[in-house]
Design an enzyme around this catalytic site. Structure first.
Site, PDB file in Angstrom:
ATOM      1  N   GLN A  78       0.798  -1.038   0.056  1.00  0.00           N
ATOM      2  CA  GLN A  78      -0.123   0.218  -0.003  1.00  0.00           C
ATOM      3  C   GLN A  78       0.834   1.283  -0.083  1.00  0.00           C
ATOM      4  O   GLN A  78       1.102   1.855   1.242  1.00  0.00           O
ATOM      5  CB  GLN A  78      -0.936  -0.073   1.423  1.00  0.00           C
ATOM      6  CG  GLN A  78      -1.808   1.191   1.578  1.00  0.00           C
ATOM      7  CD  GLN A  78      -3.259   0.884   0.597  1.00  0.00           C
ATOM      8  OE1 GLN A  78      -3.612  -0.292   0.516  1.00  0.00           O
ATOM      9  NE2 GLN A  78      -3.671   1.878  -0.019  1.00  0.00           N
ATOM     10  N   PHE A  79       1.275   1.629  -1.073  1.00  0.00           N
ATOM     11  CA  PHE A  79       2.205   2.809  -1.480  1.00  0.00           C
ATOM     12  C   PHE A  79       1.424   4.071  -0.909  1.00  0.00           C
ATOM     13  O   PHE A  79       2.339   4.915  -0.461  1.00  0.00           O
ATOM     14  CB  PHE A  79       2.897   2.679  -2.459  1.00  0.00           C
ATOM     15  CG  PHE A  79       1.898   3.374  -3.667  1.00  0.00           C
ATOM     16  CD1 PHE A  79       1.845   4.879  -3.904  1.00  0.00           C
ATOM     17  CD2 PHE A  79       1.115   2.764  -4.345  1.00  0.00           C
ATOM     18  CE1 PHE A  79       1.171   5.408  -5.042  1.00  0.00           C
ATOM     19  CE2 PHE A  79       0.285   3.099  -5.522  1.00  0.00           C
ATOM     20  CZ  PHE A  79       0.127   4.490  -5.732  1.00  0.00           C
ATOM     21  N   THR A  80       0.276   4.236  -1.004  1.00  0.00           N
ATOM     22  CA  THR A  80      -0.539   5.456  -0.507  1.00  0.00           C
ATOM     23  C   THR A  80      -0.430   5.699   0.793  1.00  0.00           C
ATOM     24  O   THR A  80      -0.636   6.832   1.402  1.00  0.00           O
ATOM     25  CB  THR A  80      -2.047   5.421  -1.066  1.00  0.00           C
ATOM     26  OG1 THR A  80      -2.720   4.299  -0.367  1.00  0.00           O
ATOM     27  CG2 THR A  80      -2.074   5.232  -2.479  1.00  0.00           C
TER      28      THR A  80
END
Length: 150
Positions: A78-80
């Site tokens: 989950q890069f966000t």
């Protein structure tokens, strides 16, 4: 390294219409990686995850860990989680590690969590467009950043 842990009674990950992960009682772990993350961050976080007492005991008090209840886990990249929203209304993801750094750390995280938990870990697929379906139990949602240990 930043994680969001959600205690779930069920969770699944679907990619392009195919269910690739599915658990009942356990944890959904969203994992965000930055460039300066190391295996030390991984070891600290996975130890924290497996020992965090967020499951109910016989008196419905949060005294048990995922290990204690023999629960399962799904890890989703989950890069966000490292979004910066300081300027304007469009988040910046500049802090998130690029795939050449993030993928090996993501894979090591999964292996270490599996070792610490003593069972296989289900996952999404790094970089894929995933549909994550959960039934958050409690709700219990905890955010942990390995850079804020003290």
């Amino acid at each position: 390294m930043k994680i969001v842990i959600q205690r779930v009674t069920k969770a699944s990950v679907t990619i392009e219409g195919e269910k690739v992960a599915n658990i009942a009682n356990g944890l959904l772990v969203l994992l965000g990686i930055v460039n300066d993350d190391t295996t030390d961050d991984i070891k600290w976080l996975t130890n924290k995850i497996v020992n965090l007492r967020i499951f109910g005991d016989e008196n419905d008090v949060m005294n048990k860990s995922i290990k204690d209840i023999n629960g399962d886990a799904i890890v989703v990249s989950q890069f966000t989680l490292h979004a910066s929203t300081k300027k304007g209304n469009r988040p910046s993801y500049i802090k998130a590690a690029k795939p050449d750094v993030a993928i090996p750390l993501y894979e090591t995280f999964i292996q270490q969590l599996s070792t610490d938990l003593g069972k296989a870990i289900q996952t999404g697929q790094f970089g894929a467009d995933m549909k994550v379906d959960i039934l958050n139990d409690g709700p219990v949602t905890i955010i942990i950043d390995s850079k804020n240990r003290e």
